[in-house]
Design a protein around this motif. Sequence first.
Motif, PDB file in Angstrom:
ATOM      1  N   ASN A   1      11.198   0.543  -2.690  1.00 15.81           N
ATOM      2  CA  ASN A   1       9.798   0.129  -2.559  1.00 15.81           C
ATOM      3  C   ASN A   1       9.444  -0.988  -3.541  1.00 15.81           C
ATOM      4  OD1 ASN A   1       7.184   0.198  -1.677  1.00 15.81           O
ATOM      5  ND2 ASN A   1       6.826   2.331  -2.098  1.00 15.81           N
ATOM      6  N   VAL A   2       8.327  -0.880  -4.252  1.00 19.30           N
ATOM      7  CA  VAL A   2       7.915  -1.955  -5.159  1.00 19.30           C
ATOM      8  C   VAL A   2       8.738  -1.983  -6.445  1.00 19.30           C
ATOM      9  CG1 VAL A   2       5.566  -2.340  -4.409  1.00 19.30           C
ATOM     10  CG2 VAL A   2       6.043  -0.432  -5.878  1.00 19.30           C
TER      11      VAL A   2
ATOM     12  N   SER B   1       8.725   5.616   0.921  1.00 16.84           N
ATOM     13  CA  SER B   1       9.519   4.391   0.987  1.00 16.84           C
ATOM     14  C   SER B   1      10.462   4.270  -0.212  1.00 16.84           C
ATOM     15  CB  SER B   1       8.595   3.182   1.020  1.00 16.84           C
ATOM     16  OG  SER B   1       7.839   3.182   2.196  1.00 16.84           O
TER      17      SER B   1
ATOM     18  N   GLU C   1       1.405  15.710   7.549  1.00 16.71           N
ATOM     19  CA  GLU C   1       1.856  15.912   8.931  1.00 16.71           C
ATOM     20  C   GLU C   1       3.169  15.181   9.178  1.00 16.71           C
ATOM     21  OE1 GLU C   1      -1.190  14.879   8.167  1.00 16.71           O
ATOM     22  OE2 GLU C   1      -2.697  16.019   9.270  1.00 16.71           O
ATOM     23  N   ALA C   2       3.287  13.963   8.621  1.00 13.11           N
ATOM     24  CA  ALA C   2       4.501  13.189   8.808  1.00 13.11           C
ATOM     25  C   ALA C   2       5.661  13.875   8.099  1.00 13.11           C
ATOM     26  CB  ALA C   2       4.306  11.772   8.283  1.00 13.11           C
TER      27      ALA C   2
ATOM     28  N   GLN D   1      14.160   5.242   0.151  1.00 10.46           N
ATOM     29  CA  GLN D   1      14.833   4.476   1.198  1.00 10.46           C
ATOM     30  C   GLN D   1      15.189   3.074   0.750  1.00 10.46           C
ATOM     31  OE1 GLN D   1      12.570   4.749   4.867  1.00 10.46           O
ATOM     32  NE2 GLN D   1      11.836   6.682   4.092  1.00 10.46           N
ATOM     33  N   SER D   2      14.331   2.476  -0.083  1.00  6.25           N
ATOM     34  CA  SER D   2      14.547   1.067  -0.399  1.00  6.25           C
ATOM     35  C   SER D   2      14.104   0.707  -1.811  1.00  6.25           C
ATOM     36  CB  SER D   2      13.743   0.227   0.581  1.00  6.25           C
ATOM     37  OG  SER D   2      12.375   0.524   0.394  1.00  6.25           O
TER      38      SER D   2
ATOM     39  N   GLU E   1      14.553  10.120   7.404  1.00  6.77           N
ATOM     40  CA  GLU E   1      13.706   9.266   6.571  1.00  6.77           C
ATOM     41  C   GLU E   1      12.264   9.408   7.035  1.00  6.77           C
ATOM     42  OE1 GLU E   1      16.055   6.008   7.591  1.00  6.77           O
ATOM     43  OE2 GLU E   1      16.869   5.786   5.579  1.00  6.77           O
ATOM     44  N   VAL E   2      11.391   9.666   6.094  1.00  5.22           N
ATOM     45  CA  VAL E   2       9.965   9.760   6.404  1.00  5.22           C
ATOM     46  C   VAL E   2       9.289   8.594   5.699  1.00  5.22           C
ATOM     47  CG1 VAL E   2       7.912  11.194   6.301  1.00  5.22           C
ATOM     48  CG2 VAL E   2      10.133  12.272   6.487  1.00  5.22           C
ATOM     49  N   CYS E   3       8.675   7.705   6.463  1.00  5.26           N
ATOM     50  CA  CYS E   3       8.072   6.511   5.867  1.00  5.26           C
ATOM     51  C   CYS E   3       6.632   6.764   5.489  1.00  5.26           C
ATOM     52  CB  CYS E   3       8.106   5.366   6.843  1.00  5.26           C
ATOM     53  SG  CYS E   3       9.724   4.755   7.029  1.00  5.26           S
ATOM     54  N   GLY E   4       6.166   5.937   4.600  1.00  7.80           N
ATOM     55  CA  GLY E   4       4.783   6.030   4.146  1.00  7.80           C
ATOM     56  C   GLY E   4       4.779   5.915   2.650  1.00  7.80           C
ATOM     57  N   CYS E   5       3.618   5.591   2.104  1.00  7.05           N
ATOM     58  CA  CYS E   5       3.540   5.478   0.644  1.00  7.05           C
ATOM     59  C   CYS E   5       2.145   5.901   0.254  1.00  7.05           C
ATOM     60  CB  CYS E   5       3.839   4.056   0.200  1.00  7.05           C
ATOM     61  SG  CYS E   5       3.743   3.848  -1.579  1.00  7.05           S
ATOM     62  N   ALA E   6       1.875   7.194   0.130  1.00  8.19           N
ATOM     63  CA  ALA E   6       2.779   8.292   0.439  1.00  8.19           C
ATOM     64  C   ALA E   6       2.592   8.716   1.904  1.00  8.19           C
ATOM     65  CB  ALA E   6       2.430   9.465  -0.474  1.00  8.19           C
ATOM     66  N   PRO E   7       3.611   9.338   2.521  1.00  3.62           N
ATOM     67  CA  PRO E   7       3.423   9.822   3.886  1.00  3.62           C
ATOM     68  C   PRO E   7       2.400  10.944   3.939  1.00  3.62           C
ATOM     69  CG  PRO E   7       5.630  10.333   3.081  1.00  3.62           C
ATOM     70  CD  PRO E   7       4.944   9.601   2.005  1.00  3.62           C
ATOM     71  N   LYS E   8       1.711  11.055   5.075  1.00  6.52           N
ATOM     72  CA  LYS E   8       0.763  12.161   5.224  1.00  6.52           C
ATOM     73  C   LYS E   8       1.539  13.467   5.390  1.00  6.52           C
ATOM     74  CE  LYS E   8      -2.964  11.839   7.936  1.00  6.52           C
ATOM     75  NZ  LYS E   8      -4.208  11.940   7.159  1.00  6.52           N
TER      76      LYS E   8
END
Lengths: 141, 146
Positions: free
Chosen positions: B96-97, B90, B126-127, B93-94, B117-124
């Motif tokens: 985040n915090v 994240s 696989e993603a 992209q933005s 863009e791959v989302c997640g914090c952190a993405p796995k």
Amino acid sequence: MVLPYLEEAIKNLFKRPATRVSFPKEIPPAAPDYRGRISYDPTLCVNCGMCMRVCAPAAITKTVERNEDGDDVITLSFDLGSCTYCRTCADFCARKAIKLTEDYVMVATNPADLIVSGTFVKKKPVIPPKPPVQPLPKAEA
Amino acid sequence: MFKKLIKKSAGKSPWLFHVNAGSCNGCDIEIVACLTPRYDAERFGFKLAGTPRHADIIVVSGPVTSQTKERVLRVLAQAPEPKVVVAVGSCPQSCNVFKGSYSVEGPLKNLTHVDVEVCGCAPKPEAIMAGLVEATKILREKRGEN
Ligand code: SF4
Ligand code: SF4
Ligand code: SF4
């Protein structure tokens, strides 16, 4: 032994491969209670705004529009590209309208695909008609 | 004929360059995990390049801090076209915090175009792999193949 690694090398020939994940053929399930893609149920939401208040990266936005009947059309949008997946919003939601699902493959080429949103209508409050004012009885002298 | 062969084989083995733009190390560890035998992104042909000059895909993690902004721009300028920029987590992209911090100059889209863009914090991992596979498709399109 002359070749100290020979034994290991021969063993490795017969071991199964270390690769456990046959992605993309199958997507392995996430760990239990994994915090992934947000799902939001607008039918449960009461517009209290608690989720927006506790969200550290301000990933939740609310828009309010008034339609022609005078009702408020309220949309809550969750930006997955901004979320840190802490689940605080879901914990604080008294109505359990927010859930973090176990779907973790969140890949997009267009940022608009990463917005989860839901809309509900808040009806204009119906104000009951006021009863006519009764004239006060004349005070007797 | 020879050029065609090179073009075809290059499409099958995109090289990655990973830029850490002030990430918390969460996403970096997942990117590394993605390349280890357990997940083995190399079976899709990905290979970590040592220099952006060899890279086809630039993987960025982190919210682009003031310290890293110059470096990120330099890396992006050094990568040959056509390149694909993948934002992992994240943060790019933005922010985040770290949004609104005095030392953060992101998000990444202020500096360049972001393709995947791959989302997640952190993405796995696989993603991340799904994102890289998506990036190869975009790379092929940019090169004018299929
Ligand atoms: S906390 Fe729950 S009920 Fe309150 S606004 Fe958010 S989603 Fe709606
Ligand atoms: S999970 Fe955390 S960061 Fe994501 S929307 Fe909810 S409170 Fe915000
Ligand atoms: S997205 Fe989350 S894990 Fe990745 S660098 Fe940012 S804070 Fe760290």
